[in-house]
Design a protein around this motif. Structure first.
Motif, PDB file in Angstrom:
ATOM      1  N   LEU A 141       7.120   3.917 -13.035  1.00 58.33           N
ATOM      2  CA  LEU A 141       6.759   3.762 -11.634  1.00 58.33           C
ATOM      3  C   LEU A 141       7.196   4.966 -10.808  1.00 58.33           C
ATOM      4  O   LEU A 141       6.457   5.426  -9.922  1.00 58.33           O
ATOM      5  N   PHE A 142       8.377   5.487 -11.079  1.00 56.04           N
ATOM      6  CA  PHE A 142       8.859   6.658 -10.337  1.00 56.04           C
ATOM      7  C   PHE A 142       7.958   7.859 -10.613  1.00 56.04           C
ATOM      8  O   PHE A 142       7.565   8.586  -9.683  1.00 56.04           O
ATOM      9  N   SER A 143       7.607   8.081 -11.858  1.00 53.14           N
ATOM     10  CA  SER A 143       6.712   9.180 -12.208  1.00 53.14           C
ATOM     11  C   SER A 143       5.330   8.971 -11.612  1.00 53.14           C
ATOM     12  O   SER A 143       4.708   9.918 -11.109  1.00 53.14           O
ATOM     13  N   GLY A 144       4.837   7.729 -11.651  1.00 49.88           N
ATOM     14  CA  GLY A 144       3.541   7.441 -11.060  1.00 49.88           C
ATOM     15  C   GLY A 144       3.524   7.722  -9.574  1.00 49.88           C
ATOM     16  O   GLY A 144       2.539   8.241  -9.034  1.00 49.88           O
ATOM     17  N   GLY A 145       4.621   7.407  -8.901  1.00 54.68           N
ATOM     18  CA  GLY A 145       4.723   7.719  -7.478  1.00 54.68           C
ATOM     19  C   GLY A 145       4.739   9.214  -7.213  1.00 54.68           C
ATOM     20  O   GLY A 145       4.098   9.703  -6.286  1.00 54.68           O
ATOM     21  N   LEU A 146       5.484   9.950  -8.033  1.00 56.79           N
ATOM     22  CA  LEU A 146       5.544  11.409  -7.872  1.00 56.79           C
ATOM     23  C   LEU A 146       4.166  12.050  -8.033  1.00 56.79           C
ATOM     24  O   LEU A 146       3.832  13.012  -7.330  1.00 56.79           O
ATOM     25  N   ASP A 147       3.383  11.537  -8.957  1.00 61.31           N
ATOM     26  CA  ASP A 147       2.065  12.112  -9.231  1.00 61.31           C
ATOM     27  C   ASP A 147       0.989  11.648  -8.251  1.00 61.31           C
ATOM     28  O   ASP A 147      -0.123  12.174  -8.264  1.00 61.31           O
ATOM     29  N   THR A 148       1.316  10.652  -7.439  1.00 57.44           N
ATOM     30  CA  THR A 148       0.337  10.146  -6.480  1.00 57.44           C
ATOM     31  C   THR A 148       0.188  11.124  -5.315  1.00 57.44           C
ATOM     32  O   THR A 148       1.176  11.491  -4.671  1.00 57.44           O
ATOM     33  N   ILE A 149      -1.030  11.554  -5.053  1.00 54.89           N
ATOM     34  CA  ILE A 149      -1.307  12.429  -3.914  1.00 54.89           C
ATOM     35  C   ILE A 149      -1.606  11.528  -2.722  1.00 54.89           C
ATOM     36  O   ILE A 149      -2.691  10.945  -2.620  1.00 54.89           O
ATOM     37  N   PRO A 170      -5.728  -2.219   1.771  1.00 60.97           N
ATOM     38  CA  PRO A 170      -6.337  -3.170   0.830  1.00 60.97           C
ATOM     39  C   PRO A 170      -5.568  -3.283  -0.481  1.00 60.97           C
ATOM     40  O   PRO A 170      -5.511  -4.364  -1.087  1.00 60.97           O
ATOM     41  N   ALA A 171      -4.960  -2.174  -0.925  1.00 56.28           N
ATOM     42  CA  ALA A 171      -4.179  -2.220  -2.166  1.00 56.28           C
ATOM     43  C   ALA A 171      -2.973  -3.136  -2.023  1.00 56.28           C
ATOM     44  O   ALA A 171      -2.654  -3.921  -2.928  1.00 56.28           O
ATOM     45  N   LEU A 172      -2.282  -3.049  -0.884  1.00 54.91           N
ATOM     46  CA  LEU A 172      -1.115  -3.910  -0.665  1.00 54.91           C
ATOM     47  C   LEU A 172      -1.522  -5.367  -0.515  1.00 54.91           C
ATOM     48  O   LEU A 172      -0.775  -6.274  -0.909  1.00 54.91           O
ATOM     49  N   VAL A 187      -6.995   2.673  -4.275  1.00 50.89           N
ATOM     50  CA  VAL A 187      -6.770   1.226  -4.240  1.00 50.89           C
ATOM     51  C   VAL A 187      -6.214   0.732  -5.565  1.00 50.89           C
ATOM     52  O   VAL A 187      -5.220  -0.010  -5.609  1.00 50.89           O
ATOM     53  N   ILE A 188      -6.825   1.167  -6.657  1.00 50.62           N
ATOM     54  CA  ILE A 188      -6.430   0.670  -7.977  1.00 50.62           C
ATOM     55  C   ILE A 188      -5.034   1.156  -8.356  1.00 50.62           C
ATOM     56  O   ILE A 188      -4.209   0.392  -8.874  1.00 50.62           O
ATOM     57  N   GLU A 189      -4.738   2.433  -8.086  1.00 51.86           N
ATOM     58  CA  GLU A 189      -3.435   2.981  -8.454  1.00 51.86           C
ATOM     59  C   GLU A 189      -2.311   2.387  -7.607  1.00 51.86           C
ATOM     60  O   GLU A 189      -1.267   1.988  -8.143  1.00 51.86           O
ATOM     61  N   VAL A 190      -2.500   2.335  -6.286  1.00 47.23           N
ATOM     62  CA  VAL A 190      -1.449   1.806  -5.422  1.00 47.23           C
ATOM     63  C   VAL A 190      -1.218   0.333  -5.704  1.00 47.23           C
ATOM     64  O   VAL A 190      -0.072  -0.144  -5.714  1.00 47.23           O
TER      65      VAL A 190
END
Length: 415
Positions: free
Chosen positions: A83-91, A101-103, A165-168
């Motif tokens: 999750l931490f890495s996924g957050g870092l890679d999220t632009i 909508p994702a939340l 939407v899908i990633e968040v």
């Protein structure tokens, strides 16, 4: 003639050298299995888990592993880094348009999915309401590791608003699922507990997790800017500390650690700091290692012969989840947002891959000693396998059929 100093064995009956060799060989074979499964259009996690099953007590490896508590610990630690890495890679500028909508999907959508599976488990499998609620809560969330890997592959040129939407959603829906699983376990252990009394606790968990994640996400880059570390490798150590601190501190303050880890990654990723690219690459590698260890361990935990016994229930719950629970939750949650037509909603529904998170959550009832917990674990494992095999390889095809992919840039032709 030199004499070797005696070394205490890491595992009884096995030398340290043999244990290290075996672990290294398993890691290499797992990566090869993941690469092989990817060539056939399957998510890499399939290769990881199948090799774990092959190496287990009923496979060729004959490794006897039944420590559910250790598997749970490895799964939780792995998810923190994923999750931490996924957050870092999220632009953030690319996904912020789909954050609301994702939340909504990550909260209300998880509740709807859990409710539908609860009713299905009671009707189709004869589960009690609380058993059905437990199963529904376990399988309700999508998996960040699986979604990140597929959404960010070169074969998935998806529009930014849908990808966001899908990633968040996949990175932020674990807290709701964990809360529901905890609520189900509490209601099973203490039946007189009022469900309404759990609502304030959920609000506190979300608020504290988000605040801790934001604080770590701001403080981590600031520390690297001010420290000016002379040894570049120490920056990587600081990034590991940031992931662990976000999860640990949030938990100590009664917050949700998974939300904190993902939030810390997103906030830090939106800032500039020394060695930013190196840290992002390092965390990406660490996340892949975490995936390998997690899926390999979960594969070792499974007895293939027991999966045959849950073939019928597994197929039933998978069908309900894919074709009823997930689509219903997506269409309801995205109804207020007119920019998402039926094609977008259909694709988001199909992109709800299940992966390690449901399997890790399925270990909680076993550790808690809930009756029938092993059957729930086997059903969940079966659901994850089917979801990965059916949904993962077809996402790119569906995006093209629905006209939701972005055209690939063509190389200029020479004259």
């Amino acid at each position: 003639m030199s004499r070797r100093l005696p070394r205490p064995p890491i595992l009884p009956g096995y030398s340290s050298e043999l244990v290290f060799f075996g672990i290294g060989l398993l890691l290499v074979l797992t990566v090869l299995a993941g690469s092989l499964s990817s060539r056939f259009g399957l998510p890499a996690l399939i290769g990881f888990m199948l090799l774990g099953m092959l190496a287990g007590s009923e496979g060729l490896g004959g490794i006897s592993f039944e420590n559910v508590g250790l598997a749970q610990g490895i799964g939780v630690l792995s998810l923190v880094f994923i999750l931490f890495s996924g957050g870092l890679d999220t632009i953030w500028r690319e996904v912020r348009g789909g954050a609301v909508p994702a939340l909504l999907l990550a909260t209300a959508g998880v509740i709807v999915s859990a409710a539908v599976v609860t009713v299905a488990a009671m009707w189709l499998l004869g589960f009690t309401p609380l058993q059905g609620f437990l199963l529904g809560s376990v399988v309700a969330s999508t998996d960040a590791a699986a979604v990140f890997a597929i959404m960010r592959s070169r074969n998935m040129p998806l529009r930014d608003e849908l990808k966001g939407v899908i990633e968040v959603e996949s990175g932020s829906n674990d807290p709701m699922a964990i809360f529901l699983v905890g609520a189900a376990l509490l209601l099973i252990a203490v039946p007189e507990t009022s469900p309404l009394a759990l609502v304030p606790a959920f609000g506190v968990q979300m608020a504290v997790g988000a605040l801790v994640g934001y604080a770590i996400g701001v403080g981590f880059p600031a520390l690297l800017r001010r420290a000016r570390l002379r040894v570049g490798g120490l920056a990587l150590v600081v990034s590991i500390a940031a992931a662990l601190l976000s999860y640990g501190l949030a938990g100590l303050l009664q917050g949700n650690g998974f939300l904190a880890a993902y939030m810390a990654g997103i906030v830090a990723g939106a800032r500039e700091f020394p060695s930013r690219r190196t840290i992002a690459m390092f965390q990406d590698g660490l996340a892949w290692l975490a995936q390998v260890l997690m899926f390999l361990t979960l594969g070792l935990l499974v007895f293939p012969s027991e999966l045959v016994e849950v073939l019928g229930p597994g197929l039933a719950i998978t069908a309900v989840l894919m074709f009823v629970a997930r689509p219903l939750s997506v269409f309801l949650c995205l109804a207020p947002f007119r920019r998402y037509g039926w094609r977008s909603k259909l694709f988001v529904s199909w992109a709800g891959l299940r992966g390690a998170v449901p399997i890790v959550l399925a270990t909680f009832p076993i550790v808690a000693g809930v009756p029938g917990a092993q059957s729930i674990f086997n059903i969940v494992f079966f659901v994850v396998l089917l979801s990965s095999v059916i949904q993962g390889p077809t996402l790119g095809w569906l995006a093209r059929r629905l006209g939701l992919d972005t055209p690939q840039p063509q190389a200029p032709s020479g004259h």
